[in-house]
Design an enzyme around this catalytic site. Sequence first.
Site, PDB file in Angstrom:
ATOM      1  N   ASP A 123      -9.813  22.055 -57.045  1.00  9.70           N
ATOM      2  CA  ASP A 123     -10.000  20.602 -56.497  1.00  9.70           C
ATOM      3  C   ASP A 123      -8.982  20.744 -55.486  1.00  9.70           C
ATOM      4  O   ASP A 123      -8.240  21.092 -55.239  1.00  9.70           O
ATOM      5  CB  ASP A 123      -9.028  20.075 -58.091  1.00  9.70           C
ATOM      6  CG  ASP A 123      -8.983  19.039 -57.913  1.00  9.70           C
ATOM      7  OD1 ASP A 123      -9.386  17.986 -57.924  1.00  9.70           O
ATOM      8  OD2 ASP A 123      -7.468  17.902 -57.925  1.00  9.70           O
ATOM      9  N   GLU A 174     -13.635  22.012 -54.157  1.00  8.43           N
ATOM     10  CA  GLU A 174     -13.989  20.639 -53.832  1.00  8.43           C
ATOM     11  C   GLU A 174     -13.636  20.241 -52.790  1.00  8.43           C
ATOM     12  O   GLU A 174     -12.049  19.489 -51.949  1.00  8.43           O
ATOM     13  CB  GLU A 174     -13.200  20.030 -54.909  1.00  8.43           C
ATOM     14  CG  GLU A 174     -13.731  17.996 -55.171  1.00  8.43           C
ATOM     15  CD  GLU A 174     -12.693  17.373 -55.028  1.00  8.43           C
ATOM     16  OE1 GLU A 174     -11.781  17.862 -55.583  1.00  8.43           O
ATOM     17  OE2 GLU A 174     -13.290  16.407 -55.671  1.00  8.43           O
TER      18      GLU A 174
HETATM   19  C1  GLC Z   1     -10.151  15.520 -57.679  1.00  8.96           C
HETATM   20  C2  GLC Z   1     -10.689  14.834 -59.159  1.00  8.96           C
HETATM   21  C3  GLC Z   1     -10.423  13.458 -59.397  1.00  8.96           C
HETATM   22  C4  GLC Z   1      -9.522  13.616 -59.095  1.00  8.96           C
HETATM   23  C5  GLC Z   1      -9.008  14.014 -58.153  1.00  8.96           C
HETATM   24  C6  GLC Z   1      -7.317  13.801 -58.078  1.00  8.96           C
HETATM   25  O1  GLC Z   1     -11.234  14.548 -56.619  1.00  8.96           O
HETATM   26  O2  GLC Z   1     -12.994  15.237 -59.162  1.00  8.96           O
HETATM   27  O3  GLC Z   1     -11.643  13.369 -60.715  1.00  8.96           O
HETATM   28  O4  GLC Z   1      -9.146  12.161 -59.639  1.00  8.96           O
HETATM   29  O5  GLC Z   1      -9.593  15.131 -57.562  1.00  8.96           O
HETATM   30  O6  GLC Z   1      -6.494  14.797 -58.456  1.00  8.96           O
END
Ligand code: GLC
Length: 531
Positions: A198, A240
């Site tokens: 993440d 991500e």
């Molecule tokens: C990422 C996740 C999202 C979350 C964010 C903060 O972007 O996909 O759902 O709110 O991280 O953890």
Amino acid sequence: MSWHMNAVFYELYVRAFADGNADGHGDFIGLRQKLDYLQWLGIDCIWLLPIFPSPLKDDGYDVASYLGIHPDYGLLEDFMMTVDEIHRRDMRILVELIPNHTSDQHPWFVEARRSRQSPMRDFYVWSDSPEKYKDARIIFIDTEQSNWAYDAVSGQYYWHRFFSSQPDLNYDNPAVQRAMQDVMQFWLELGVDGFRVDAVPYLFERDGTNCENLPETHDYLKRLRAFMDEHYPGTIMLSEANQWPKDTLPYFGDGDEVHMNFHFPLMPRLYMALARQDRRDVVDVLAQTPQLPPNCQWATFLRNHDELTLEMVTEDDRQFMWETYAPEPAQRINLGIRRRLAPLMNNDRRKIALMHSMLLTLPGAPVLYYGDEIGMGDDVSLPDRNGVRTPMQWDDGLNAGFSTAPTGKLYAPMIADPVFGYQKVNVAAQQADPNSLLHTVRHLIHSRKQQAALVQGALEWLDDLPPQALCFWRKGDGQHFLALHNLSDTPLTIELPAPSATLTDALNPEAKVTQSLTLPPYGYRWLSQQA
Ligand code: GLC
């Protein structure tokens, strides 16, 4: 070739998928009962959204303990049985690694904020002034005014890139670096096949920078990767990093950092191309997409659990996307659109299938979002991104077959409107109907697996066609694959670029391939040729 290069991924919330103990929340008992469905659909790897103990202010991305399971979902043993059952079906599983921040309920933060002398103080990023690192943008612009929040207990500000209830960890502290590797090891020991990592761009902060994509972040990710390669070969990281392709490339290193990253800029351009009936936006972004090091792959997607992000488009394109796909203010959030695929397509079956066809034939490994394979709807009356996280619709019975709890106890209301309600849109009805969207998506998934060129084959556009033709070759691994897409609402006739006798219809081998082919409105064809 590693398995991730050609896997079809499926993203799901344990809480939203199936409730096995009738408490209104999905759990691992329920998920285990649905694994046959995912295997039938052709899924190779299940990506579980956060499953850890959490106050759920950010649906589990606010982690209160990295080494456990949220009690609503079951016990650690439940998780372990689920991993076994997934592997027994030749599928794989990714869990979340959430390295950037914890919940403010995490014992590390509770201890750290207790006093400035706390031994855990350096696990987080503190400052006397909220002016520090002011070049870092705010991500959740609808809810947060600053990346700093004042902690009255200890009289300093703490740093947070997301909600203020999610303090960022301090990666300048070697103990934090070690702790996160220990978290990784904990889950790898339990048999997971890797992680969706993440929010990776934000691990480190440096004055005078935007605090994204810093060299220190890459060094740290490379160390995690080396650790995985040494002790758990075959496991992967899917990161991500919502960035432009040239900024994403460094996350792959020389093939020694992450294995996969989402292709964020491609996603909105598929929607733009469809709305404009013009392939150009897709062609342009893929032209700017660099070749990846060996054994690295893009993860492509149409929708996910977040808003359809418009961070990677120009201001003009963002306005266009909002006007086209989110005309009502309630459909918008931050820099994005909080709707699901089917409503975005006005529930037009032809468009939903066309989008899946593009997803499954363009470069990258596709990631599906639970429920989109049956065309589930959304509920923008729910706060934040919850409207796209409602219970999976299994049948037209009580609570859509999701749960036998009293309806009032469900973690979220079912979609029950006349168009997208579970009475109409559900797995059972679509499994029984060979012409359903579900069968179409399943057929596309299974057909994709027969096409060797779709794994890494070079992309070659058919340039001399009108703008509404999104047509291309994928060439590689002893095969040529030709994908034809009509982005328009009128029929489109195409002269094939190769003798029709050399081409077979890859979706329907019986179908006749003529030199001049007419695609219906929003139609598509898959053709293949021996190289
Ligand atoms: C990422 C996740 C999202 C979350 C964010 C903060 O972007 O996909 O759902 O709110 O991280 O953890």
